[in-house]
Design a protein around this motif. Sequence first.
Motif, mmCIF file in Angstrom:
data_model
loop_
_atom_site.group_PDB
_atom_site.id
_atom_site.type_symbol
_atom_site.label_atom_id
_atom_site.label_comp_id
_atom_site.label_asym_id
_atom_site.label_seq_id
_atom_site.Cartn_x
_atom_site.Cartn_y
_atom_site.Cartn_z
ATOM 1 N N ILE A 108 5.470 -0.544 -8.121
ATOM 2 C CA ILE A 108 4.996 -1.810 -7.568
ATOM 3 C C ILE A 108 5.735 -2.958 -8.252
ATOM 4 O O ILE A 108 5.829 -3.011 -9.475
ATOM 5 C CB ILE A 108 3.479 -1.962 -7.771
ATOM 6 C CG1 ILE A 108 2.722 -0.903 -6.963
ATOM 7 C CG2 ILE A 108 3.013 -3.360 -7.376
ATOM 8 C CD1 ILE A 108 1.233 -0.870 -7.247
ATOM 9 N N LYS A 109 6.269 -3.881 -7.434
ATOM 10 C CA LYS A 109 7.064 -4.991 -7.956
ATOM 11 C C LYS A 109 6.438 -6.338 -7.582
ATOM 12 O O LYS A 109 6.463 -6.733 -6.425
ATOM 13 C CB LYS A 109 8.493 -4.947 -7.386
ATOM 14 C CG LYS A 109 9.307 -3.726 -7.773
ATOM 15 C CD LYS A 109 10.674 -3.776 -7.097
ATOM 16 C CE LYS A 109 11.489 -2.538 -7.434
ATOM 17 N NZ LYS A 109 12.805 -2.540 -6.731
ATOM 18 N N ASP A 110 5.899 -7.024 -8.554
ATOM 19 C CA ASP A 110 5.483 -8.427 -8.392
ATOM 20 C C ASP A 110 4.541 -8.665 -7.220
ATOM 21 O O ASP A 110 4.523 -9.751 -6.640
ATOM 22 C CB ASP A 110 6.713 -9.325 -8.227
ATOM 23 C CG ASP A 110 7.637 -9.263 -9.433
ATOM 24 O OD1 ASP A 110 7.111 -9.182 -10.557
ATOM 25 O OD2 ASP A 110 8.862 -9.292 -9.246
ATOM 26 N N VAL A 111 3.765 -7.668 -6.841
ATOM 27 C CA VAL A 111 2.789 -7.826 -5.763
ATOM 28 C C VAL A 111 1.439 -7.346 -6.285
ATOM 29 O O VAL A 111 1.303 -6.172 -6.660
ATOM 30 C CB VAL A 111 3.179 -7.016 -4.512
ATOM 31 C CG1 VAL A 111 2.120 -7.181 -3.421
ATOM 32 C CG2 VAL A 111 4.546 -7.439 -3.993
ATOM 33 N N PRO A 112 0.414 -8.198 -6.324
ATOM 34 C CA PRO A 112 -0.902 -7.753 -6.782
ATOM 35 C C PRO A 112 -1.555 -6.822 -5.761
ATOM 36 O O PRO A 112 -1.520 -7.079 -4.557
ATOM 37 C CB PRO A 112 -1.687 -9.059 -6.928
ATOM 38 C CG PRO A 112 -1.013 -10.010 -5.997
ATOM 39 C CD PRO A 112 0.434 -9.640 -5.971
ATOM 40 N N VAL A 113 -2.149 -5.735 -6.257
ATOM 41 C CA VAL A 113 -2.721 -4.704 -5.390
ATOM 42 C C VAL A 113 -4.162 -4.419 -5.810
ATOM 43 O O VAL A 113 -4.437 -4.204 -6.989
ATOM 44 C CB VAL A 113 -1.911 -3.396 -5.444
ATOM 45 C CG1 VAL A 113 -2.529 -2.348 -4.517
ATOM 46 C CG2 VAL A 113 -0.454 -3.644 -5.074
ATOM 47 N N PHE A 114 -5.057 -4.428 -4.840
ATOM 48 C CA PHE A 114 -6.454 -4.042 -5.048
ATOM 49 C C PHE A 114 -6.632 -2.638 -4.497
ATOM 50 O O PHE A 114 -6.397 -2.387 -3.318
ATOM 51 C CB PHE A 114 -7.377 -5.023 -4.306
ATOM 52 C CG PHE A 114 -8.850 -4.865 -4.616
ATOM 53 C CD1 PHE A 114 -9.554 -3.744 -4.213
ATOM 54 C CD2 PHE A 114 -9.534 -5.864 -5.303
ATOM 55 C CE1 PHE A 114 -10.903 -3.603 -4.486
ATOM 56 C CE2 PHE A 114 -10.888 -5.745 -5.581
ATOM 57 C CZ PHE A 114 -11.577 -4.609 -5.186
ATOM 58 N N PHE A 115 -7.033 -1.697 -5.361
ATOM 59 C CA PHE A 115 -7.287 -0.318 -4.960
ATOM 60 C C PHE A 115 -8.790 -0.125 -4.780
ATOM 61 O O PHE A 115 -9.554 -0.186 -5.747
ATOM 62 C CB PHE A 115 -6.786 0.661 -6.016
ATOM 63 C CG PHE A 115 -5.288 0.744 -6.132
ATOM 64 C CD1 PHE A 115 -4.582 1.745 -5.472
ATOM 65 C CD2 PHE A 115 -4.588 -0.168 -6.903
ATOM 66 C CE1 PHE A 115 -3.202 1.835 -5.581
ATOM 67 C CE2 PHE A 115 -3.203 -0.088 -7.023
ATOM 68 C CZ PHE A 115 -2.504 0.908 -6.363
ATOM 69 N N ALA A 116 -9.231 0.094 -3.540
ATOM 70 C CA ALA A 116 -10.635 0.365 -3.239
ATOM 71 C C ALA A 116 -10.788 1.877 -3.072
ATOM 72 O O ALA A 116 -10.371 2.440 -2.053
ATOM 73 C CB ALA A 116 -11.062 -0.366 -1.973
ATOM 74 N N LEU A 117 -11.374 2.537 -4.065
ATOM 75 C CA LEU A 117 -11.406 3.996 -4.098
ATOM 76 C C LEU A 117 -12.842 4.510 -3.943
ATOM 77 O O LEU A 117 -13.790 3.887 -4.424
ATOM 78 C CB LEU A 117 -10.818 4.502 -5.420
ATOM 79 C CG LEU A 117 -9.418 3.997 -5.765
ATOM 80 C CD1 LEU A 117 -8.973 4.575 -7.110
ATOM 81 C CD2 LEU A 117 -8.417 4.348 -4.669
ATOM 82 N N ALA A 118 -12.951 5.640 -3.272
ATOM 83 C CA ALA A 118 -14.260 6.254 -3.062
ATOM 84 C C ALA A 118 -14.566 7.235 -4.189
ATOM 85 O O ALA A 118 -13.694 7.996 -4.627
ATOM 86 C CB ALA A 118 -14.284 6.991 -1.724
ATOM 87 N N GLU A 119 -15.809 7.236 -4.632
ATOM 88 C CA GLU A 119 -16.207 8.096 -5.744
ATOM 89 C C GLU A 119 -16.008 9.580 -5.412
ATOM 90 O O GLU A 119 -15.638 10.375 -6.277
ATOM 91 C CB GLU A 119 -17.678 7.837 -6.095
ATOM 92 C CG GLU A 119 -18.177 8.619 -7.294
ATOM 93 C CD GLU A 119 -19.620 8.313 -7.620
ATOM 94 O OE1 GLU A 119 -19.962 8.271 -8.811
ATOM 95 O OE2 GLU A 119 -20.410 8.115 -6.666
ATOM 96 N N ARG A 120 -16.202 9.943 -4.151
ATOM 97 C CA ARG A 120 -16.090 11.351 -3.743
ATOM 98 C C ARG A 120 -14.836 11.607 -2.891
ATOM 99 O O ARG A 120 -14.866 12.375 -1.939
ATOM 100 C CB ARG A 120 -17.343 11.776 -2.979
ATOM 101 C CG ARG A 120 -18.601 11.778 -3.836
ATOM 102 C CD ARG A 120 -19.818 12.300 -3.096
ATOM 103 N NE ARG A 120 -20.406 11.307 -2.220
ATOM 104 C CZ ARG A 120 -20.308 11.318 -0.895
ATOM 105 N NH1 ARG A 120 -19.605 12.254 -0.279
ATOM 106 N NH2 ARG A 120 -20.882 10.371 -0.169
ATOM 107 N N ASP A 121 -13.748 10.963 -3.267
ATOM 108 C CA ASP A 121 -12.486 11.123 -2.536
ATOM 109 C C ASP A 121 -11.734 12.331 -3.070
ATOM 110 O O ASP A 121 -11.559 12.488 -4.283
ATOM 111 C CB ASP A 121 -11.633 9.857 -2.704
ATOM 112 C CG ASP A 121 -10.518 9.753 -1.681
ATOM 113 O OD1 ASP A 121 -10.047 10.804 -1.204
ATOM 114 O OD2 ASP A 121 -10.118 8.625 -1.361
#
Length: 289
Positions: A206-219
């Motif tokens: 990842i280069k200079d881009v903010p990323v929000f990771f929305a992850l599931a507990e049971r993924d």
Amino acid sequence: MSCPDCFSGTQRTAQPQGKMIRLYGLDTYVAEPAPSSAPPKGIIVIIPDAFGLAFTNNKLLADTYAAKGGYLVYLPDFMLGHSAPAYMLDSMKIVLAPGNYLIKPYHIVRLALAFLPWLYHNRVSRSWPTVHAFFTSLAADQGRSQGYGGTATLPIGVAGFCWGGKHALLLTHQASHHGPTKKPLVDAVFTGHPSLLELPGDVERIKDVPVFFALAERDHRVKVPEHSGLIEGIVGAEDRDQRERGVVKVYGDCAHGFCVRADPWAVDAKRAEEAEEDAIRWFDEKLRR
């Protein structure tokens, strides 16, 4: 089938409020803020799950980002007409439910006949050039072609889910070929339960881009805590300019696909609403002009 959760869930019955246009060579669903509201804050492009442009839920999510967030939202047909058919949701419920042994073989075959063509047409090596070409054109225009903001440009956010999550991260690895700054193709990313990731490489690049990771507990694709902890260790460290690189949030008691295909009577639906609000807040923060 490698990931039943990728083809499980519920299709909503509400009526989408946007329109269809042709944009950079792709059929594209467009959702816009209300005419009485302020001009769009920016552009959000949804790179969807396996069910693609035809899926009602994906269009309704675009409507939400437009109505609640004040964004101009595009949902392009990155799958070129080869998205997964919605009937797979019903067949998957029958296959995964107890009993129904007499009709399960029929639905297993039905799923396979839909899944294999989808997999062939939408493997990353085939779909990525289409995604990249769209964003290259969009980055060159930055909203000017649609007449928003006069000569001003609009920041570009990406919301990628499941299949689209991989492509959203690939976009963060890319610099624009337009202009002297060679800035990234996109300004911020929100990805819900991404699939097909190569860890840790896709996150490390990842280069200079903010990323929000929305992850599931049971993924079962990006697992908690081993994969989520790995991602958080990478994006949670500030860069050399002391900027936030990213956020990892685990949504409790839900499974892969919850952001888009949550059953309305399940806990997943509350988590989906929470993720919608988180996405809008994230873009509000990161897409400020």
